[in-house]
Design an enzyme around this catalytic site. Structure first.
Site, mmCIF file in Angstrom:
data_model
loop_
_atom_site.group_PDB
_atom_site.id
_atom_site.type_symbol
_atom_site.label_atom_id
_atom_site.label_comp_id
_atom_site.label_asym_id
_atom_site.label_seq_id
_atom_site.Cartn_x
_atom_site.Cartn_y
_atom_site.Cartn_z
ATOM 1 N N LYS A 1 0.837 -1.204 0.000
ATOM 2 C CA LYS A 1 0.000 0.000 0.000
ATOM 3 C C LYS A 1 0.870 1.252 0.000
ATOM 4 C CE LYS A 1 -1.731 1.680 4.056
ATOM 5 N NZ LYS A 1 -1.476 3.115 4.245
ATOM 6 N N ASN A 2 1.829 1.294 0.937
ATOM 7 C CA ASN A 2 2.602 2.518 1.119
ATOM 8 C C ASN A 2 3.521 2.820 -0.053
ATOM 9 O OD1 ASN A 2 1.321 2.880 3.489
ATOM 10 N ND2 ASN A 2 3.035 2.318 4.816
ATOM 11 N N CYS B 1 -3.296 19.937 10.924
ATOM 12 C CA CYS B 1 -1.898 20.324 10.695
ATOM 13 C C CYS B 1 -1.801 21.810 10.394
ATOM 14 C CB CYS B 1 -1.338 19.603 9.480
ATOM 15 S SG CYS B 1 -1.218 17.859 9.716
ATOM 16 N N ASP C 1 4.194 0.072 12.134
ATOM 17 C CA ASP C 1 2.976 -0.510 11.562
ATOM 18 C C ASP C 1 2.763 -1.970 11.969
ATOM 19 O OD1 ASP C 1 2.430 1.902 10.383
ATOM 20 O OD2 ASP C 1 2.998 1.309 8.357
ATOM 21 N N ARG D 1 4.063 20.008 13.702
ATOM 22 C CA ARG D 1 4.527 18.667 13.350
ATOM 23 C C ARG D 1 3.788 18.163 12.120
ATOM 24 N NH1 ARG D 1 5.503 14.289 17.561
ATOM 25 N NH2 ARG D 1 6.783 13.690 15.824
ATOM 26 N N ARG E 1 -8.961 -0.060 4.265
ATOM 27 C CA ARG E 1 -8.016 0.936 3.723
ATOM 28 C C ARG E 1 -6.739 0.262 3.239
ATOM 29 N NH1 ARG E 1 -5.907 4.723 7.792
ATOM 30 N NH2 ARG E 1 -4.474 4.893 6.057
HETATM 31 C C1 UD1 Z 1 4.533 6.435 6.464
HETATM 32 C C2 UD1 Z 1 3.553 5.309 6.272
HETATM 33 C C3 UD1 Z 1 3.007 4.829 7.620
HETATM 34 C C4 UD1 Z 1 4.156 4.470 8.549
HETATM 35 C C5 UD1 Z 1 5.143 5.633 8.636
HETATM 36 C C6 UD1 Z 1 6.380 5.289 9.463
HETATM 37 C C7 UD1 Z 1 2.537 5.857 4.148
HETATM 38 C C8 UD1 Z 1 1.309 6.247 3.413
HETATM 39 N N1 UD1 Z 1 2.427 5.779 5.467
HETATM 40 O O1 UD1 Z 1 3.813 7.530 7.027
HETATM 41 O O2 UD1 Z 1 2.180 3.672 7.390
HETATM 42 O O3 UD1 Z 1 3.637 4.206 9.828
HETATM 43 O O4 UD1 Z 1 5.592 6.005 7.319
HETATM 44 O O5 UD1 Z 1 6.993 4.158 8.989
HETATM 45 O O6 UD1 Z 1 3.565 5.595 3.555
HETATM 46 N N2 UD1 Z 1 6.762 13.910 11.151
HETATM 47 C C9 UD1 Z 1 6.912 15.225 11.468
HETATM 48 N N3 UD1 Z 1 7.048 16.137 10.465
HETATM 49 C C10 UD1 Z 1 7.059 15.771 9.155
HETATM 50 C C11 UD1 Z 1 6.907 14.427 8.820
HETATM 51 C C12 UD1 Z 1 6.764 13.513 9.845
HETATM 52 O O7 UD1 Z 1 6.913 15.581 12.623
HETATM 53 O O8 UD1 Z 1 7.193 16.642 8.279
HETATM 54 C C13 UD1 Z 1 6.599 12.922 12.222
HETATM 55 C C14 UD1 Z 1 5.232 12.267 12.179
HETATM 56 O O9 UD1 Z 1 4.303 13.016 12.904
HETATM 57 C C15 UD1 Z 1 5.517 10.947 12.805
HETATM 58 C C16 UD1 Z 1 6.943 10.634 12.371
HETATM 59 O O10 UD1 Z 1 7.521 11.861 11.998
HETATM 60 O O11 UD1 Z 1 5.475 11.054 14.210
HETATM 61 C C17 UD1 Z 1 7.052 9.653 11.228
HETATM 62 O O12 UD1 Z 1 6.402 10.145 10.108
HETATM 63 P P1 UD1 Z 1 6.734 9.696 8.606
HETATM 64 O O13 UD1 Z 1 7.930 8.796 8.600
HETATM 65 O O14 UD1 Z 1 6.773 10.905 7.772
HETATM 66 O O15 UD1 Z 1 5.466 8.829 8.254
HETATM 67 P P2 UD1 Z 1 4.465 8.984 7.053
HETATM 68 O O16 UD1 Z 1 5.203 9.219 5.787
HETATM 69 O O17 UD1 Z 1 3.384 9.945 7.435
#
Ligand code: UD1
Length: 423
Positions: free
Chosen positions: A24-25, A118, A309, A123, A401
């Site tokens: 999915k991701n 957001c 996950d 964050r 989902r």
């Molecule tokens: C992706 C995956 C999700 C998985 C996650 C971590 C998809 C669609 N989803 O989510 O299933 O759980 O990676 O492996 O691919 N953060 C910030 N600022 C930012 C970006 C992130 O603070 O600009 C924080 C987030 O709030 C979170 C952490 O960093 O606490 C990890 O986020 P991130 O690695 O970006 O996850 P996603 O890409 O949202």
């Protein structure tokens, strides 16, 4: 009001072989990346799940044509225009934000609704913005929309991410591929899905190297030189890990195929630490267990650490293991919602801040429960198969989902489970 639920009943075992779907991701970002190909790209091994439908609608809103034939998506981005990704879709799925990078790359401009809750600077997407700002993009908020523009054009940069964010790495990468000059992304996320995205970008004519390591190097190429491509999505390591937990819970042997075992190194190590036997094949993993599960400690971390996950699924194993396990969630805040539902089934869990202490109990009891999120929902269904009696799981749209035909695949492994409309 009528509602569809999953009913899971105490089952003898989960055994046999299950083919995992495409990740999915990964597939979500591949659909967004197709925007850069400016034509009809073909993406194979795309899972039949509702998040993919939403991402298809997002790119359709921007002018793409998406056609599905089984697990193959044809994403024709010839007609994509400098439009906007609307709130109705972005609010349903945060990953919609991943059109930002490719839209900026193609048009030098993008307009995407802000995901709920957001704000710029707060964050969640701050790192996406920091990465792209260094490529020359400026951002402003306009009536709930994030507006990105780069009148001077994109230029290569030396970017250091504060945290190895998956989404920020992907968005930055998808803009940098058409920036003038060389970009280095340091402290980049190393998830297999990042490698998959880099492979598709390269198949479209981009020059990305180092994906899968913490430093990614990108040599910008002109947008006009990019072209559509054909690409196969990697297997879903989280779906695979979920079924492996099912096998570990019920005994197995259970084999997942269609997955590179190296994607799940940390999870399979933990299964072994908990008393399971794990066999690795070329594109398969088999789990079986003949003795009681043992407690273990788990800390979620960015890849190659233990995946957040799979945290809920392993909490379920810990809940019925001998001894006390400690689970520490380092990636997301508030990701223990699942624990409250599992406690309704008889689990003993103490939560303090981002730590959970899980005291193993000798059995779980069927109960009415509610999916709190995608992974928690999938784990509740597994819990229902191990628990005495019957478990009714509500809010199953969360499961839909991300898991293609979850109930059908479990049934084929011997589970006593069904979907039913009630009320
Ligand atoms: C992706 C995956 C999700 C998985 C996650 C971590 C998809 C669609 N989803 O989510 O299933 O759980 O990676 O492996 O691919 N953060 C910030 N600022 C930012 C970006 C992130 O603070 O600009 C924080 C987030 O709030 C979170 C952490 O960093 O606490 C990890 O986020 P991130 O690695 O970006 O996850 P996603 O890409 O949202």
């Amino acid at each position: 009001m009528a509602e569809e639920v999953i009913i899971a009943r105490e089952s003898k075992n989960l055994t046999g072989t299950v083919q995992v779907s495409g990740a999915k991701n990964s597939a979500l970002k591949l659909i967004a990346a197709a925007i850069l190909g400016q034509g009809p790209s073909t993406i194979h091994n795309v899972p039949l799940i509702s998040d993919i439908d939403i991402m298809s609608q997002v790119v359709e809103c921007l002018g793409a044509k998406v056609q599905r034939q089984g697990h193959t998506l044809q994403v024709d981005t010839t007609g994509v225009q400098d439009g906007e990704a609307p709130y109705e879709l972005v609010s349903k799925m945060r990953a919609s934000i991943s059109v930002l990078g490719p839209m900026v790359g193609r048009f030098g401009h993008a307009r995407v609704a802000m995901p709920g809750g957001c704000q710029i600077g707060a964050r969640k997407i701050d790192m996406h913005l920091v990465g792209m700002s260094q490529l020359g993009v400026s951002f402003q908020m306009d009536h709930g929309f994030l507006e990105a523009s780069c009148p001077e054009g994109l230029h290569g940069a030396q970017i250091y991410l504060e945290f190895a964010s998956v989404g920020a790495t992907e968005n930055t990468m998808m803009a940098a591929v058409v920036a003038k000059g060389h970009t280095t992304i340091e402290n980049a996320a190393r998830e297999p899905e990042i490698v998959d995205l880099a492979n598709m970008l390269n198949a479209m004519g981009c020059k990305v190297s180092g994906a899968g390591n913490s430093t990614i190097e990108i040599e910008g190429v002109p947008l006009e030189s990019l072209h559509p491509c054909e690409h196969r999505t990697v297997g879903d390591r989280i779906e695979a890990g979920t079924f492996l937990v099912g096998g570990a819970l019920m005994g197995g042997p259970l084999t997942v195929t269609g997955i590179d075992p190296s994607f799940l190194r940390m999870a399979t190590m933990k299964l072994q630490a908990m008393g399971c036997d794990v066999q690795l094949g070329a594109d398969s993993i088999t789990v079986s267990r003949t003795r009681p599960l043992q407690a273990t400690d788990i800390q979620t971390l960015p890849h190659p650490g233990f995946p957040t996950d799979l945290q809920a699924q392993f909490m379920l194993l810990a809940a019925v293991a001998e001894g006390t396990s400690r689970i520490t969630e380092n990636v997301f805040e508030n990701r223990f919602m699942f624990a409250a539902e599992l406690m309704r089934m008889g689990a003993t869990i103490y939560i303090e801040d981002h730590h959970a202490l899980v005291e193993g109990v000798d059995h779980l009891e069927g109960a009415p429960v509610e999916s709190t999120d995608l992974r928690g929902g999938a784990a509740l269904v597994l819990a229902g198969l191990a628990a005495e009696g019957e478990t009714v799981i509500r809010a199953i749209h969360h499961i839909d989902r991300g898991y293609e035909d979850y109930v059908g695949k479990l049934e084929a492994l011997g589970a006593n489970v069904e979907r039913r409309v009630i009320g």
